[in-house]
Design a protein around this motif. Structure first.
Motif, PDB file in Angstrom:
ATOM      1  N   TRP A   1       1.021  -1.014  -0.299  1.00 26.31           N
ATOM      2  CA  TRP A   1       0.434   0.208   0.170  1.00 26.31           C
ATOM      3  C   TRP A   1       1.099   1.264  -0.395  1.00 26.31           C
ATOM      4  CZ3 TRP A   1      -5.097   1.204  -0.448  1.00 26.31           C
ATOM      5  CH2 TRP A   1      -5.760  -0.465  -0.399  1.00 26.31           C
TER       6      TRP A   1
ATOM      7  N   ASP B   1       4.113   1.774  -1.165  1.00 30.13           N
ATOM      8  CA  ASP B   1       4.843   1.684  -2.529  1.00 30.13           C
ATOM      9  C   ASP B   1       3.952   2.618  -3.495  1.00 30.13           C
ATOM     10  OD1 ASP B   1       6.888   0.720  -1.642  1.00 30.13           O
ATOM     11  OD2 ASP B   1       6.772  -1.056  -2.194  1.00 30.13           O
ATOM     12  N   TYR B   2       2.636   2.082  -3.356  1.00 28.72           N
ATOM     13  CA  TYR B   2       1.164   2.068  -4.349  1.00 28.72           C
ATOM     14  C   TYR B   2       0.912   3.600  -4.398  1.00 28.72           C
ATOM     15  CZ  TYR B   2      -3.226   2.867  -6.523  1.00 28.72           C
ATOM     16  OH  TYR B   2      -3.605   2.174  -7.869  1.00 28.72           O
TER      17      TYR B   2
ATOM     18  N   THR C   1       1.591   6.763  -6.737  1.00 34.38           N
ATOM     19  CA  THR C   1       0.780   7.818  -7.408  1.00 34.38           C
ATOM     20  C   THR C   1       1.260   8.896  -6.851  1.00 34.38           C
ATOM     21  OG1 THR C   1      -0.883   6.121  -6.084  1.00 34.38           O
ATOM     22  CG2 THR C   1      -1.607   8.115  -7.078  1.00 34.38           C
TER      23      THR C   1
ATOM     24  N   ILE D   1      -7.019   6.621  -2.192  1.00 29.06           N
ATOM     25  CA  ILE D   1      -6.490   5.653  -2.071  1.00 29.06           C
ATOM     26  C   ILE D   1      -7.482   4.440  -1.092  1.00 29.06           C
ATOM     27  CG2 ILE D   1      -4.566   4.082  -0.980  1.00 29.06           C
ATOM     28  CD1 ILE D   1      -2.901   6.092  -2.778  1.00 29.06           C
TER      29      ILE D   1
ATOM     30  N   ILE E   1      -4.066  -5.173  -3.186  1.00 24.30           N
ATOM     31  CA  ILE E   1      -4.014  -3.765  -3.331  1.00 24.30           C
ATOM     32  C   ILE E   1      -3.117  -4.301  -4.773  1.00 24.30           C
ATOM     33  CG2 ILE E   1      -1.810  -3.903  -2.029  1.00 24.30           C
ATOM     34  CD1 ILE E   1      -3.726  -0.246  -3.503  1.00 24.30           C
TER      35      ILE E   1
ATOM     36  N   SER F   1      -4.289   1.239 -11.662  1.00 25.12           N
ATOM     37  CA  SER F   1      -2.860   1.527 -11.525  1.00 25.12           C
ATOM     38  C   SER F   1      -2.480   2.647 -10.928  1.00 25.12           C
ATOM     39  CB  SER F   1      -1.782   1.123 -12.708  1.00 25.12           C
ATOM     40  OG  SER F   1      -1.680   2.493 -13.805  1.00 25.12           O
ATOM     41  N   ALA F   2      -1.964   2.943  -9.370  1.00 23.41           N
ATOM     42  CA  ALA F   2      -0.783   3.584  -9.108  1.00 23.41           C
ATOM     43  C   ALA F   2      -0.151   4.991  -9.979  1.00 23.41           C
ATOM     44  CB  ALA F   2       0.051   3.403  -8.153  1.00 23.41           C
TER      45      ALA F   2
END
Length: 485
Positions: free
Chosen positions: A326, A328-329, A333, A352, A367, A373-374
């Motif tokens: 999460w 890293d996402y 983003t 998110i 996730i 995608s981010a």
């Protein structure tokens, strides 16, 4: 009488190595039963175990992450007991000299308060096989694929006081080991299993009550329910004049109850002695420092950085850093949305934690399986930030991304003609039309009921199909109404 619970957790953390702790057999989950246990795993005559170096490295990483002592010398022992899925008749584990000791983990309790839970030890051992009770009628199947898979067993001090604290501790530990990359954390597959030792005593007493151990709980929610049930059960037994029996119990998720499994063994029942086939593990300072250099940014430090860099609240930062994936996402983003982290962090967090999390929960996705995608979400946030689209239109674009209707927010905006109207002349015509068509609301504004401007702005947004820039509409509407006063 008022009672209090005393809880300690033993967490079995399956290490994410490619091969087993003492053999070259693979550890991959899901293979056909009994295809991944070799002669070493079942202790056939003439074979010798050899320690997997990656297991030592991972245990050292874990010890450093919980601020524990790393033993320069640790010893493997044989722990003897009979169970059908334990083919050797003993388990190779660590007893008197574990590799990790005297650590701690800080958990959040109540209204943001912190409580430190001591970790007595974390020792290495091999996993047993698995008994399959629901495959054959009137028989139990034995799958030895898991036999020999490396485990770290993390034993807390009995310093946990409630089911909620136990769940918070387990979640924090789960987050830590997945951040370290030493465990995949898949509780359904048995990679992270919790045994809960529970006893009760009168409030103010310093003596421990008789404890029970609820084995192999594989869900944070089930852990909380099992402990809550066990606390109430023990209180009822004692207040009813009975005595608590030291035993191992199982939790049944369908009934929400624990049930007796077997009497609880003491250490002497296992007849521990040093394994004669394995040398002591010796770790020098250079090995420890090499492991320390591998440590990633851990959840607590990452949450503090998210607050400072991205302007997030403590709660938002905690939610985003509970999982490394999460976190890293989120960072990917924001990077895709633009360079201003402090400006873009909050909207990214909102998208998110609210919109994306809602989709994942609805569809039962992780996730890693997110349909947006981010890079796509960051592109959407960038178009809101530069006023290409409004927040309301952004929701339409997000839904289109989820449905796979376009490769990017820009493509969907272009294809559907969703660009925000920023031309002052076009907006003015919508504003004039709203004022002309709603004389009653205009008079209310002129009479001092200024909140009605929201209704008039809404009429403009409706007429423009949400494309007019709300900020410009509001500003122009107020200016025109004030000029009429």
């Amino acid at each position: 009488m008022n009672w209090e619970a005393v809880i300690g957790l033993e967490v079995h953390i399956q290490l994410a190595t490619q091969s087993k702790i003492f053999s070259s057999a693979p550890t991959a989950y899901g293979a056909e039963p009994n295809t991944q246990a070799n002669a070493v795993d079942v202790a056939m005559p003439g074979v010798l175990p050899v320690i997997n170096e990656q297991v030592i490295r991972m245990a050292t990483l874990f010890g450093l992450a919980i601020n524990a002592d790393i033993a320069p010398r640790s010893v493997f022992a044989r722990k003897h007991y009979f169970y059908p899925d334990l083919p050797k008749g003993y388990q190779i584990s660590q007893f008197e000299l574990p590799i990790v000791a005297n650590g701690h983990l800080d958990i959040t309790v109540g209204e943001g308060a912190t409580k430190r839970i001591g970790i007595t030890r974390a020792h290495l051992e091999e996993d047993a096989g698995k008994s399959l009770h629901d495959v054959f009628d009137r028989a139990t199947g034995i799958d030895l694929n898991r036999a020999g898979t490396p485990l770290v067993e993390c034993v807390s001090e009995p310093e946990i006081s409630s089911a909620a604290e136990a769940a918070a501790y387990a979640r924090k530990l789960h987050s830590l080991v997945t951040y370290l990359g030493i465990c995949d954390g898949n509780m359904q597959e048995g990679s992270f299993r919790v045994d809960a030792n529970v006893s009760v005593r009168p409030v103010g007493s310093t003596e421990f009550g008789t404890r029970t151990e609820t084995k192999n709980v594989n869900s944070f929610r089930f852990l909380e329910k099992a402990i809550e049930y066990e606390i109430e059960r023990q209180i009822d037994v004692i207040e009813g004049g009975g005595k608590i029996v030291q035993e191992t119990r199982l939790f049944d998720p369908t009934t929400g109850e624990t049930r007796s499994m077997r009497s609880k063994e003491e250490a002497h029942d296992y007849r521990y002695f040093p394994d004669p086939d394995l040398l002591p593990v010796a770790i020098d300072a250079a090995f420890i420092e090499a492991a320390r250099a591998e440590l990633p940014e851990l959840p607590g430090a990452k949450a503090e950085r998210f607050e400072a860099e991205y302007g997030l609240s403590t709660a938002d930062a905690a939610a985003l850093t509970a999982s490394r994936v999460w976190a890293d996402y989120f960072e990917a983003t924001v990077a895709a949305a633009g360079a201003d982290k402090a400006k873009l962090g909050k909207p990214a967090s909102n998208w998110i934690n609210t919109e994306l999390a809602g989709v994942l929960n609805r569809d039962g996705l992780s996730i890693g399986e997110a349909p947006v995608s981010a890079a796509q979400l960051g592109g959407l946030i960038a178009r809101v930030d530069d006023n290409t689209i409004s927040g309301k239109i952004a929701k339409q674009v997000f839904d289109a991304l989820v449905a796979g209707e376009g490769e990017s927010a820009d493509a969907i905006i272009e294809a559907k003609g969703l660009k925000q109207i920023t031309d002052s002349g076009a907006i003015e015509s919508f504003v004039d039309e709203a004022i002309a068509n709603n004389p009653d609301q205009v008079q209310q504004y002129l009479d001092g009921k200024t909140k009605v401007v929201g209704f008039l702005v809404g009429q403009v947004m409706k007429a423009s199909k949400g494309k007019a820039n709300p900020k410009e509409v509001n500003q122009m509407m107020v200016e025109k109404l004030n000029a009429m006063a």
